[in-house]
Design a protein around this motif. Structure first.
Motif, mmCIF file in Angstrom:
data_model
loop_
_atom_site.group_PDB
_atom_site.id
_atom_site.type_symbol
_atom_site.label_atom_id
_atom_site.label_comp_id
_atom_site.label_asym_id
_atom_site.label_seq_id
_atom_site.Cartn_x
_atom_site.Cartn_y
_atom_site.Cartn_z
ATOM 1 N N PRO A 180 101.274 43.375 31.478
ATOM 2 C CA PRO A 180 102.004 43.471 32.759
ATOM 3 C C PRO A 180 102.756 42.174 33.044
ATOM 4 O O PRO A 180 102.207 41.084 32.906
ATOM 5 C CB PRO A 180 100.884 43.706 33.775
ATOM 6 N N ASN A 181 104.007 42.311 33.440
ATOM 7 C CA ASN A 181 104.835 41.137 33.707
ATOM 8 C C ASN A 181 104.769 40.699 35.160
ATOM 9 O O ASN A 181 104.978 39.522 35.462
ATOM 10 C CB ASN A 181 106.292 41.432 33.329
ATOM 11 N N ASN A 182 104.487 41.623 36.070
ATOM 12 C CA ASN A 182 104.411 41.267 37.489
ATOM 13 C C ASN A 182 103.138 41.852 38.092
ATOM 14 O O ASN A 182 102.422 42.633 37.464
ATOM 15 C CB ASN A 182 105.666 41.731 38.246
ATOM 16 N N TRP A 183 102.852 41.464 39.342
ATOM 17 C CA TRP A 183 101.587 41.869 39.965
ATOM 18 C C TRP A 183 101.537 43.364 40.259
ATOM 19 O O TRP A 183 100.459 43.974 40.257
ATOM 20 C CB TRP A 183 101.341 41.047 41.229
ATOM 21 N N ASP A 184 102.689 43.993 40.497
ATOM 22 C CA ASP A 184 102.700 45.443 40.680
ATOM 23 C C ASP A 184 102.273 46.141 39.389
ATOM 24 O O ASP A 184 101.469 47.085 39.408
ATOM 25 C CB ASP A 184 104.100 45.925 41.091
ATOM 26 N N GLU A 185 102.817 45.683 38.272
ATOM 27 C CA GLU A 185 102.442 46.246 36.973
ATOM 28 C C GLU A 185 100.977 45.957 36.667
ATOM 29 O O GLU A 185 100.276 46.805 36.084
ATOM 30 C CB GLU A 185 103.333 45.671 35.875
ATOM 31 N N TRP A 221 101.855 32.227 46.105
ATOM 32 C CA TRP A 221 103.208 31.756 45.796
ATOM 33 C C TRP A 221 104.062 32.894 45.236
ATOM 34 O O TRP A 221 105.238 33.035 45.584
ATOM 35 C CB TRP A 221 103.147 30.616 44.780
ATOM 36 N N ALA A 222 103.475 33.719 44.361
ATOM 37 C CA ALA A 222 104.229 34.809 43.745
ATOM 38 C C ALA A 222 104.695 35.836 44.770
ATOM 39 O O ALA A 222 105.768 36.422 44.627
ATOM 40 C CB ALA A 222 103.374 35.494 42.677
ATOM 41 N N PHE A 223 103.887 36.045 45.806
ATOM 42 C CA PHE A 223 104.254 36.996 46.857
ATOM 43 C C PHE A 223 105.262 36.394 47.846
ATOM 44 O O PHE A 223 105.679 37.053 48.790
ATOM 45 C CB PHE A 223 103.007 37.459 47.607
ATOM 46 N N GLY A 224 105.642 35.148 47.640
ATOM 47 C CA GLY A 224 106.605 34.487 48.519
ATOM 48 C C GLY A 224 105.961 33.714 49.648
ATOM 49 O O GLY A 224 106.646 33.306 50.596
ATOM 50 N N GLY A 225 104.657 33.486 49.555
ATOM 51 C CA GLY A 225 103.945 32.777 50.614
ATOM 52 C C GLY A 225 104.002 31.271 50.457
ATOM 53 O O GLY A 225 104.624 30.728 49.542
ATOM 54 N N PRO A 311 101.200 37.027 35.911
ATOM 55 C CA PRO A 311 102.225 37.904 36.494
ATOM 56 C C PRO A 311 103.076 37.190 37.540
ATOM 57 O O PRO A 311 102.635 36.237 38.190
ATOM 58 C CB PRO A 311 101.391 39.021 37.127
ATOM 59 N N GLU A 312 104.288 37.671 37.709
ATOM 60 C CA GLU A 312 105.179 37.136 38.727
ATOM 61 C C GLU A 312 105.265 38.106 39.893
ATOM 62 O O GLU A 312 104.740 39.216 39.852
ATOM 63 C CB GLU A 312 106.571 36.880 38.147
ATOM 64 N N GLY A 313 105.930 37.654 40.951
ATOM 65 C CA GLY A 313 106.128 38.490 42.127
ATOM 66 C C GLY A 313 107.478 38.209 42.737
ATOM 67 O O GLY A 313 108.313 37.533 42.118
ATOM 68 N N ARG A 317 107.056 33.236 39.469
ATOM 69 C CA ARG A 317 105.832 33.127 38.690
ATOM 70 C C ARG A 317 105.215 31.756 38.962
ATOM 71 O O ARG A 317 105.891 30.735 38.836
ATOM 72 C CB ARG A 317 106.134 33.278 37.198
ATOM 73 N N SER A 318 103.949 31.744 39.329
ATOM 74 C CA SER A 318 103.305 30.477 39.697
ATOM 75 C C SER A 318 101.957 30.336 38.995
ATOM 76 O O SER A 318 100.928 30.718 39.527
ATOM 77 C CB SER A 318 103.122 30.404 41.221
ATOM 78 N N PRO A 319 101.961 29.790 37.782
ATOM 79 C CA PRO A 319 100.698 29.608 37.062
ATOM 80 C C PRO A 319 99.786 28.616 37.783
ATOM 81 O O PRO A 319 100.250 27.664 38.410
ATOM 82 C CB PRO A 319 101.140 29.042 35.703
ATOM 83 N N MET A 320 98.489 28.863 37.673
ATOM 84 C CA MET A 320 97.520 27.913 38.199
ATOM 85 C C MET A 320 97.658 26.587 37.443
ATOM 86 O O MET A 320 98.077 26.576 36.289
ATOM 87 C CB MET A 320 96.092 28.434 38.039
ATOM 88 N N ILE A 321 97.265 25.502 38.102
ATOM 89 C CA ILE A 321 97.300 24.206 37.439
ATOM 90 C C ILE A 321 96.227 23.295 38.030
ATOM 91 O O ILE A 321 95.966 23.326 39.232
ATOM 92 C CB ILE A 321 98.695 23.536 37.557
ATOM 93 N N ALA A 322 95.594 22.541 37.157
ATOM 94 C CA ALA A 322 94.641 21.508 37.571
ATOM 95 C C ALA A 322 94.865 20.312 36.666
ATOM 96 O O ALA A 322 94.867 20.453 35.438
ATOM 97 C CB ALA A 322 93.205 22.008 37.458
#
Length: 448
Positions: A180-185, A221-225, A311-313, A317-322
């Motif tokens: 899946p490429n995005n969160w809906d998928e 972030w992916a949902f635009g928040g 997935p992106e939204g 696309r906002s991968p986690m990072i630490a």
């Protein structure tokens, strides 16, 4: 009376912990930067005190440190400690201004607080004078995550980013031909593959900085928040905005409908176990976790595991990072020697050797990810793990979690509300409204 006794007991317990940690690490009577006669007489007579948090990379540094001593003549006393003990040890030195500590292991979450308190020294002056550091070889996001006030405060030694891992055999059984490429998928796939025998997905959901607040912001972030109205210019909290609420509703639905029983309090250990034992078919997690899913000695499905970008939204696309790095305490008496150690400890050669010696994919130099020996060892999913890990690290947001001193406190407040909703408590709207109220109070008290 009961409250007074509890406070007294807490103070006594804290004093005991500090005394034990100080004793274990050499205390203020350490020989840091001293010759046997008590004076500073050059690099060959310097002993650096280094405090590191226990992980694969830092254990590797301790293992190879004798080579640094032979190369430079600078002696090193490395203390690899549990996270809580290490942080107490470092802050004890910072607050007491003992100058006993020369190299400190700093996470990007703590950086703002340490910088604001004047506890660490910027590295820019040392980097400018170093010809053999190749600063451009570090991945972009880790460098940006350790930079504020137009200064770099640590060199990144550890950088974890997020990826999607999934069972190719289950995908094939259900006629799913690609990740899946995005969160809906992602949700559509979860609905299709979820079963009593194998849940669709396992995610970190337990309350905590490195737990639900490692995962939820990727969706937010992916949902635009966002956390704030216009970070860092306008720091008005907007946690209750519609995009954030939708992201939390989505997160809660995944955990409640498509995850194993009890997943509302999963830590990374439970995520690993669920996937390795065949109780979950997908996960979105950090590279340190994803790598373990390819371990054929531990995972029943290592050869069937595939990876993709998170997935992106609508918001991208906002991968986690630490990110963690090595910093120089402001009161160190051996700053130049400390930088020599940091430069060595984060060099491409050392990062490569530790990655080959053990399983550590969270190196921070691009050249290591492209090294033939590394490519051979970590040739999981036909090389996609390394390729996508590098891509993810370079597109991740440096402000994935806001780089402000108050983040540890406000992050925990948000984590509590998120965990409540995920476990069937308050609605996402009510939970984030309460989080916004609490965070607004913290920001107001901090003077924003």
């Amino acid at each position: 009376m009961k409250s007074s006794k509890m406070k007294l007991n807490f103070v006594l317990a804290l004093a005991l912990i500090i005394s034990l940690v100080t004793a274990a690490c050499g205390g203020s009577g350490s020989s840091s930067g001293k010759t046997e006669s008590g004076g500073n007489t050059g690099k060959s007579k310097v002993t650096l005190n280094v405090v590191l948090v226990d992980n694969v990379y830092n254990r590797g540094l301790a293992k190879f440190s004798s080579e640094f001593e032979e190369k430079t003549g600078i002696k090193v006393k490395i203390n690899v400690l549990g996270q809580d003990v290490a942080e107490k040890r470092m802050q004890l030195d910072f607050i007491g201004k003992t100058g006993d500590l020369d190299v400190a292991y700093m996470s990007f979450i703590m950086m703002q607080r340490w910088v604001q308190a004047g506890w660490v020294h910027p590295l820019d002056e040392f980097i400018a004078g170093a010809e053999d550091i190749d600063i451009d070889d570090f991945a972009r996001a880790p460098i940006e995550s350790l930079s504020i006030q137009d200064k770099l405060w640590a060199l990144p030694s550890f950088a974890e980013t997020g990826l999607l891992a999934y069972r190719s055999d289950i995908f094939e059984q259900k006629g799913i031909t690609e990740a899946p490429n995005n969160w809906d998928e992602f949700k559509a796939v979860a609905e299709k593959i979820h079963s009593k025998e194998t849940a669709a997905v396992a995610l970190r959901a337990k309350r905590g900085q490195g737990l639900n607040m490692f995962i939820f912001p990727s969706m937010m972030w992916a949902f635009g928040g966002s956390y704030f109205k216009d970070y860092p210019t306008d720091m008005t909290p907007i946690l209750d905005r519609e995009e954030n609420v939708k992201a939390l509703e989505y997160y809660a639905e995944l955990v409640q409908k498509y995850s194993p029983s009890g997943a509302g309090n999963y830590s990374f250990a439970e995520v690993i176990s669920a996937y390795q034992q065949g109780n979950a078919a997908m996960t979105v997690d950090g590279t340190s976790i994803i790598t373990q899913l390819f371990d054929q000695n531990q995972s029943k499905f290592a050869d069937k595991t595939r990876v993709a970008l998170v997935p992106e939204g609508p918001g991208g696309r906002s991968p986690m990072i630490a990110v963690h790095g090595l910093a120089i305490p402001a009161d160190s008496k051996n700053k130049e020697e400390a930088f020599e150690f940091i430069k060595w400890a984060t060099s491409a050669d050392i990062q490569k050797r530790i990655a080959l010696d053990d399983y550590n994919l969270d190196f921070t130099r691009n050249s290591v990810a492209q090294d033939p020996q590394i490519l051979e060892k970590y040739n999981f999913d036909n090389g996609n793990l390394l390729k996508l890990r590098t891509e993810s690290l370079n597109i991740a947001r440096a402000d994935y979690r806001p780089l402000i001193p108050e983040w540890p406190e406000i992050g925990d407040l948000i984590a509590a509300q998120v965990n409540g909703t995920v476990n069937g408590g308050p609605s996402a709207k009510d939970a984030l409204a309460e989080a916004n109220k609490q965070v607004s109070e913290v920001m107001k008290n901090a003077g924003y």
